[in-house]
Design a protein around this motif. Sequence first.
Motif, short mmCIF file in Angstrom:
data_model
loop_
_atom_site.label_atom_id
_atom_site.label_comp_id
_atom_site.label_asym_id
_atom_site.label_seq_id
_atom_site.Cartn_x
_atom_site.Cartn_y
_atom_site.Cartn_z
N GLN A 65 0.84 -1.19 0.00
CA GLN A 65 0.00 0.00 0.00
C GLN A 65 0.88 1.24 0.00
O GLN A 65 1.85 1.34 0.76
N ASP A 66 0.52 2.16 -0.88
CA ASP A 66 1.21 3.44 -1.03
C ASP A 66 0.48 4.46 -0.14
O ASP A 66 -0.67 4.23 0.23
N HIS A 67 1.13 5.57 0.19
CA HIS A 67 0.48 6.67 0.92
C HIS A 67 0.61 7.90 0.05
O HIS A 67 1.68 8.51 0.00
N LEU A 126 2.87 -5.81 -14.57
CA LEU A 126 1.51 -5.25 -14.57
C LEU A 126 1.23 -4.83 -13.13
O LEU A 126 1.39 -5.63 -12.20
N TYR A 127 0.84 -3.57 -12.97
CA TYR A 127 0.56 -3.00 -11.66
C TYR A 127 -0.94 -2.73 -11.60
O TYR A 127 -1.45 -1.94 -12.39
N GLY A 128 -1.63 -3.41 -10.70
CA GLY A 128 -3.04 -3.12 -10.49
C GLY A 128 -3.18 -2.18 -9.31
O GLY A 128 -2.80 -2.53 -8.19
N PHE A 186 -4.47 0.82 -14.03
CA PHE A 186 -3.37 -0.09 -14.29
C PHE A 186 -2.13 0.72 -14.60
O PHE A 186 -2.22 1.77 -15.24
N ASN A 187 -0.97 0.23 -14.19
CA ASN A 187 0.29 0.76 -14.66
C ASN A 187 1.04 -0.35 -15.36
O ASN A 187 0.86 -1.54 -15.04
N ALA A 188 1.90 0.05 -16.29
CA ALA A 188 2.61 -0.94 -17.11
C ALA A 188 4.05 -1.09 -16.64
O ALA A 188 4.94 -1.38 -17.43
N ARG A 189 4.27 -0.89 -15.33
CA ARG A 189 5.65 -0.82 -14.80
C ARG A 189 5.59 -1.03 -13.30
O ARG A 189 4.51 -1.06 -12.71
N PHE A 190 6.77 -1.14 -12.69
CA PHE A 190 6.84 -1.22 -11.24
C PHE A 190 6.30 0.07 -10.63
O PHE A 190 6.57 1.17 -11.12
N GLY A 191 5.57 -0.04 -9.54
CA GLY A 191 5.10 1.13 -8.80
C GLY A 191 6.26 1.77 -8.04
O GLY A 191 7.21 1.12 -7.66
N ASP A 192 6.12 3.08 -7.85
CA ASP A 192 7.11 3.81 -7.08
C ASP A 192 6.34 4.61 -6.05
O ASP A 192 5.52 5.45 -6.45
N PRO A 193 6.42 4.36 -4.76
CA PRO A 193 7.48 3.68 -4.03
C PRO A 193 7.25 2.21 -3.65
O PRO A 193 8.03 1.69 -2.84
N GLU A 194 6.27 1.52 -4.22
CA GLU A 194 6.03 0.13 -3.79
C GLU A 194 7.24 -0.79 -4.07
O GLU A 194 7.55 -1.68 -3.27
N THR A 195 7.87 -0.57 -5.22
CA THR A 195 8.99 -1.44 -5.61
C THR A 195 10.11 -1.45 -4.57
O THR A 195 10.75 -2.49 -4.34
N1 GLY Z 1 2.68 4.27 -6.47
C1 GLY Z 1 1.91 4.71 -7.57
C2 GLY Z 1 2.55 4.57 -8.87
O1 GLY Z 1 3.64 4.04 -9.02
O2 GLY Z 1 1.97 5.01 -9.85
#
Ligand code: GLY
Length: 415
Positions: free
Chosen positions: A210-212, A267-269, A283-292
Amino acid sequence: MSKVLVIGGGGREHAIVDALSRSSQVSQIYCAPGNAGIAQQATCVPIKDTDVNALLAFAQENGVDLTVVGPEAALAVGIVDAFRAAGLPIFGHTQAATQIESSKEFAKVIMSKYGIPTAAYESFTQYEPALAYVRTHSFPTVIKYDGLAAGKGVVIAQTFEEADNTLRDMLLDASFGEGKVVIEEYLQGPEFSFMAFVDGQRVYPMPLAQDHKRAFDGDKGPNTGGMGAYTPLPFISDQDQQFALKMILQATADAMVAEGKPLSGVLYGGLMKTPDGIKVIEFNARFGDPETEIILPLLATDPYEVFSRVAHAQPLSPLNWRQEATIGVVLASKGYPGSYEKGHVITGTEHFSGRIYHMGTRMQDGQLLTNGGRVMMCIHTAPTFAQAKTELYNDIKNIHCDNLFYRNDIAHQAE
Ligand code: GLY
Ligand code: AMP
């Protein structure tokens, strides 16, 4: 032994470089453009992440065996298509598949065609019909600009007047470019991020995170690129996770194959647990930032093996992940996400005992300086959240800079 090129220069790419540096199969890591933290673990190359020709030439001249793409901008300009055409292995989606992120409407059409749960929507290119649509719907309503907008293209309009102003901005003003909007039903519930490595129809899930997104404690203040993240998520059951894996991530991978645009990368849901079940927000087509930054350190399988096999469309064994509470806090420049100063000196990072991934830093005359809105992410892992949190927030006090702030309540939904 392999040479790897990582594209990008933020915290996400620092985490990717760090993961690759743990692999026994990697002898050399380049990163373009990288940052001051990445430079401690890789050779940074001053090439912009969207300069496809220069990146391709660099990879060819330096005998790069595998390229790993971080940012969506590079995917959206077709870096993967160009590398593949030149016969170079690369981890990331084609330009056509990247539309799952780069076009909100494309993603919505796929979801409705294949029955993937998401908010009801309509899309518009004209101001008058869009306004007529919001007039007949309840508030709040969600208005999304269709195109890559770095998280800035979503407005949750509470009133008709606010919706009208947003539609004028997006469809009548030139500031957003060629205007197209998606207007959708407002959903409620906790949001979470579910990422997977995807190769065609093969889906290898990562732990939930989970992101904030809000700048200040208590989820107050403006939306940011993300102020912290944690994993695992106690409020998502195994059953929820299995549902999301099958009905959302796997269903989307299958849909993209059926559409002739197979996924090959992450794939980022961006999902929400609503009272009516789990639904897709984006959806994102890449690693999430900062989740990664909090997920990749938990990968116990050789990271090079994972990237390389996906890039070569070869099957992988199920991935191994360490089951540990992990919390990451972003140190951001005062004023972010609005205007902020750069160039403030940071000291004490050598006394921080967890992981640090740099997001926006540079070195000058032997001094580490702030060089962005989000500056670095500080991470601790422990058997429990309580322990990880106490250790992390104590340890952050070792880092000194007169122009940084951070949230004190990361992982509050896990308490
Ligand atoms: N954490 C959200 C994003 O990477 O788009
Ligand atoms: P997006 O860029 O699509 O992720 O949207 C940014 C943020 O807007 C999300 O993280 C949600 O908090 C919020 N949001 C987007 N779509 C909806 C929706 N249909 N209902 C409620 N909130 C939403």
